[in-house]
Design a protein around this motif. Structure first.
Motif: not given
Lengths: 187, 187, 187, 187
Positions: A52-57, A59-63, A120-123
């Protein structure tokens, strides 16, 4: 596991039973311990928050990049099909026996799994485990209980969850069974 | 495993790793630990000396009664054939896959095993284990090393010994493989 | 396992029990079967003869290269110490918990193991296994019985042998316990 | 597993690999096979229907007596806590780690579990299993997939189900993990 800063004194003879007993004899140990199971559970929660943190920073590619790494190290897709029933999947893609299916569930964005939004992207801001019981079979170990996810808005979602692990040749626990479901809501 | 009467003090946080970690969650544990293996080995040595003591006091009948109890609790003949190659047997009765064969080896007196003199009746005064290595596979565990027996005359006989254990439904380790041999003596 | 060239006919319904039963469901199988154990035993015998043949053709260097490959694929030194008591070793080098110790035993020529002559270089022409019993624990399996080696002069040497195997992540059986001894010769 | 009444002929040498290979050597086998897993699954379905039939004939007392027998033989409560999350339970009695909790779920009528109506008493006429995948770990084995129950009115209820089994000392598979849930219904 309650921790305290106080010191506990035990007769050495009692302590010996709990500490490694044959310090100078080489030991290969493929059995699974309770401590290893609890650590693997915590690792799953932490990985979910990390994705989730990777996504916040990034985006989806990092996540997605991180999720792939997590699945490679924490699940057993190298060993065969994984028995994975995620919380939110629906038929005919309920079960995710392949790595691609697990990845899609965690980060979404895979046209082959069109209903996956990326769990995992739901924050999520917290992930807490409350075990009902453990069954350690020797070379496999299972847990069952609740896992509670806290959202950005503070709302807590609790699921019923079963995990089973095996230990791989490198000594790492891998999830080979994962069944997660929302609580039954009687009509 | 060196024991001492002194007391050892550890930070409680370290100790926690060695003690049961989830005190209030029920746990079934069929895995085998190193401590259980070492205790089973010591139990075998003690049982051998006990059978010898029973013999000294009550003759072969007493020794046989105790040996039968020991085999019933320490070996796995209830689970199937035991892979038992005792130190002193000879062909065609080298291997003792049945309880009767094990009993004859330890206490002799069985016309079906005419060459058995009763290994446990030889008046051993000490039995000491020196492991070379341990391999814990999960639901089974193996040891290999030397076992030294001290006779009434103080003479020490050392054998090369392999044991493998499984844990039964009641949580007890049972010997399912036992290979013992006198050291190789090059000509 | 007796083989014949004749054909055997069975009702298909019986045969189904022996063949894979759920053809279209993915299955991960880390359990050890009897057939896998017997194949691993035969593989050991064949490897021993192969190392001898390599020696006859290419000398010790060729034998050593092949023996290293055999140990890497058939033993479990990657998984930890192997509990290996070869037939002809003597104290204080009786037990070979490391790959170097196993290699020295099979092909000799290692100054660190000065008494090893190279068991695989003795020119064996046959290697035959006669099992006394098998114990399959689930993720490990053990055999015990006789192995007979025929020399160039036709003389047969029979040893008492115990093997235990585990299955690695790639599905390959690996020897993690090996205890071999010449028959007891009562004085 | 497709059955046919035709006969299938195979070269004996091929057949030998599928049939018991060492007929005259005693073998203890604690590993779990795919066939045993599939039989245990079918046994669960049959037992559910049998309890329903007992209920129809003898009322709840008869159903309860049979259910108790079924739990004693098919579940692992003798071995420790069972990780059982039935389909229809609700917090705080979601998980049924004890035999009493399992019995209440299947036949109801236990004031200690007031929300249990008795899942086995609902008059099911069919129970069908469709596996997604199997994972056999050696001494334990897990299945995941759908189980469909047909009611008296012909309506089919399909659940997502995970079972894990261990083999007990008597060679019988016992359920030690059971997680069942209604399909996720996205809002």
């Amino acid at each position: 596991m309650k921790k305290s800063l106080s010191r506990i004194c035990l007769p050495a003879v009692l302590l010996a039973a709990a500490l490694p007993a044959v310090a100078d004899v080489p030991v290969a140990n493929r059995a699974i311990t309770q401590a290893e199971v609890l650590a693997a559970q915590q690792g799953w929660c932490q990985a979910l928050l990390d994705i989730g943190a990777a996504h916040a920073q990034g985006g989806r590619a990092a996540a997605k990049a991180l999720a792939e790494k997590v699945i490679d190290t924490a699940y057993g897709y190298q060993l065969g099909p994984v028995l994975f029933k995620p919380t939110l999947t629906v038929a005919p893609q309920t079960f995710r026996t392949t790595k691609a299916g697990a990845l899609a569930y965690f980060v979404g964005g895979d046209p082959a799994f069109p209903k996956d939004e990326g769990f995992a992207l739901k924050g999520w801001t917290r992930c807490e485990i409350s075990n009902s019981a453990l069954f350690i079979a020797g070379d496999s170990a299972s847990t069952q209980g609740n896992v509670s996810f806290t959202g950005k808005d503070g709302k807590v979602t609790t699921v019923d969850k079963t995990w089973s692990y095996v230990k791989d040749d490198a000594g790492r626990l891998r999830i080979v069974v994962h069944h997660s479901s929302l609580p039954n809501t009687p009509r």
